[in-house]
Design a protein around this motif. Structure first.
Motif, PDB file in Angstrom:
ATOM      1  N   THR A 100      21.240  16.442  22.262  1.00 56.20           N
ATOM      2  CA  THR A 100      20.832  16.855  23.607  1.00 56.20           C
ATOM      3  C   THR A 100      20.794  18.375  23.644  1.00 56.20           C
ATOM      4  OG1 THR A 100      23.086  16.989  24.471  1.00 56.20           O
ATOM      5  CG2 THR A 100      21.976  14.869  24.714  1.00 56.20           C
ATOM      6  N   ASP A 146      22.059  21.082  28.803  1.00 53.24           N
ATOM      7  CA  ASP A 146      22.978  20.265  29.598  1.00 53.24           C
ATOM      8  C   ASP A 146      22.582  18.793  29.613  1.00 53.24           C
ATOM      9  OD1 ASP A 146      25.112  21.673  30.477  1.00 53.24           O
ATOM     10  OD2 ASP A 146      24.054  22.516  32.212  1.00 53.24           O
ATOM     11  N   GLY A 147      22.029  18.321  28.546  1.00 48.76           N
ATOM     12  CA  GLY A 147      21.686  16.917  28.457  1.00 48.76           C
ATOM     13  C   GLY A 147      20.314  16.575  29.027  1.00 48.76           C
ATOM     14  N   LYS A 202      20.218  23.744  15.106  1.00 50.05           N
ATOM     15  CA  LYS A 202      19.763  22.978  16.264  1.00 50.05           C
ATOM     16  C   LYS A 202      18.752  23.719  17.137  1.00 50.05           C
ATOM     17  CE  LYS A 202      21.641  20.283  20.113  1.00 50.05           C
ATOM     18  NZ  LYS A 202      22.846  20.136  20.959  1.00 50.05           N
ATOM     19  N   ARG A 239      16.193  22.515  20.041  1.00 50.97           N
ATOM     20  CA  ARG A 239      16.207  23.113  21.394  1.00 50.97           C
ATOM     21  C   ARG A 239      14.846  23.719  21.728  1.00 50.97           C
ATOM     22  NH1 ARG A 239      21.140  25.662  19.298  1.00 50.97           N
ATOM     23  NH2 ARG A 239      22.959  24.488  19.989  1.00 50.97           N
ATOM     24  N   LYS A 267      28.133  13.496  23.974  1.00 55.00           N
ATOM     25  CA  LYS A 267      26.713  13.563  23.691  1.00 55.00           C
ATOM     26  C   LYS A 267      26.420  13.318  22.205  1.00 55.00           C
ATOM     27  CE  LYS A 267      26.711  17.182  26.620  1.00 55.00           C
ATOM     28  NZ  LYS A 267      26.359  18.360  27.408  1.00 55.00           N
TER      29      LYS A 267
END
Ligand code: TMP
Ligand code: ASP
Length: 300
Positions: free
Chosen positions: A95, A98-99, A273, A277, A73
């Motif tokens: 990502t 889970d992408g 991150k 998110r 990823k």
């Protein structure tokens, strides 16, 4: 304590000597080589460019990407012409979930690459073996070819994220002692939470390996917590991965704002991150701020 780097048979210290070095006649090598090579060695020392294979490898310029082995990823991993080494190439892609959530964090590849190398060098000095071999460019690094142990090792110093959710506590509670958990690295199963006994039954690693991983993980935490503290950052939690290299457990993968929760000590602002998110904005600013505080010099 830095182990001898593989791939060329020269140590990190010997490699670092190369840029801008003075012309010093290397008599033992000159004696060793025949007269043609002696001239070549003299020449390459004069122009500071590798001519012989010996010098190319010594300067870390001999390694070439061969095949793309794997695209993840956030990184690509290439086979090289050296059987003991891979080259990792960091992307700006991000990502989450889970992408499911996809995006780009401009400049992230270079920041994560250079931050990981900076931290891995610090950890090596403190006795943690790592896969780091040599930084090749802003985004690319030569690393030892490891077999990844399929465990995500998460250390937490302060409650946040999935811990806070699962245990029904608020974020920001400082633990008296850090905690550790394992996830089974398996995208299809969404990296489920497992313990040491599950890992042993599933034969993901031996007991000795898990004990080494645990010991290293807490040591990594001690070193990083102290270091980030000196930069005005609380190391809330982080995820690391280990690999097997010639029978030994060594630290692999990355340490970056993608894989750590980093909060400003004063303002408690999130510098990691979670901004991506949780759609908090100023994602690039946060990554840049961490990078700035690390004080890593520009590459020439
Ligand atoms: P968590 O609270 O979501 O379990 O995350 C714990 C730490 O692990 C946090 O610093 C972010 C990091 N992490 C990764 O590096 N990769 C992942 O896939 C996840 C879920 C978390
Ligand atoms: N990188 C992981 C994913 O894409 C999760 C995360 O970092 O939050 O699912």
């Amino acid at each position: 304590s830095s182990p001898e780097a593989p791939c060329s048979g020269f140590t990190e210290k010997q490699r670092r000597k190369q840029p801008g070095r003075k012309v010093i006649l290397d008599f033992p090598r000159m004696m060793y080589y025949n007269s043609f090579l002696t001239v070549a060695v003299l020449f390459e020392q004069l122009i500071n460019e590798p001519v012989t294979n010996y010098q190319k490898k010594r300067m870390g310029k001999g390694m070439k990407k061969v095949d793309l082995l794997y695209e993840g990823k956030a990184k690509k991993v290439y086979k090289t012409d050296d059987p003991d080494c891979y080259i990792v190439d960091y992307k700006d892609d991000a990502t989450a979930m889970d992408g499911l959530k996809k995006g780009t964090i401009v400049g992230k590849g270079a920041i994560n690459n250079r931050m990981t190398n900076h931290i891995f060098k610090l950890l090596e000095k403190e006795g943690i073996p790592t896969h780091y071999v040599e930084e090749l460019s802003d985004r690319e690094t030569a690393v030892k070819k490891v077999e990844i142990v399929p465990l995500e090792v998460i250390i937490r110093n302060i409650t946040a994220g999935s811990f806070a959710k699962k245990m029904g506590v608020e974020e920001g509670i400082v633990f008296k002692r850090p905690t550790l958990e394992f996830s089974y690295k398996n995208d299809d199963l969404h990296d489920p939470f497992i313990n040491k006994y599950y890992a042993l039954s599933l034969e993901l690693a031996t007991e000795e390996e898990i004990d080494t991983i645990t010991e290293y993980a807490f040591k990594v935490n001690e070193v990083m917590k102290k270091y980030f503290d000196s930069l005005g950052i609380d190391l809330v939690d982080f995820k690391i991965e280990f690999g097997r290299y010639k029978g030994q457990i060594i630290l692999a993968d990355e340490v970056s704002p993608d894989t750590c929760r980093l909060w400003d000590k004063e303002t408690h602002e999130k510098l990691d991150k979670d901004r991506f998110r949780r759609d908090m904005g100023n994602v690039e600013d946060a990554y840049n701020e961490v990078f700035r505080r690390l004080g890593i010099e520009d590459r020439k």
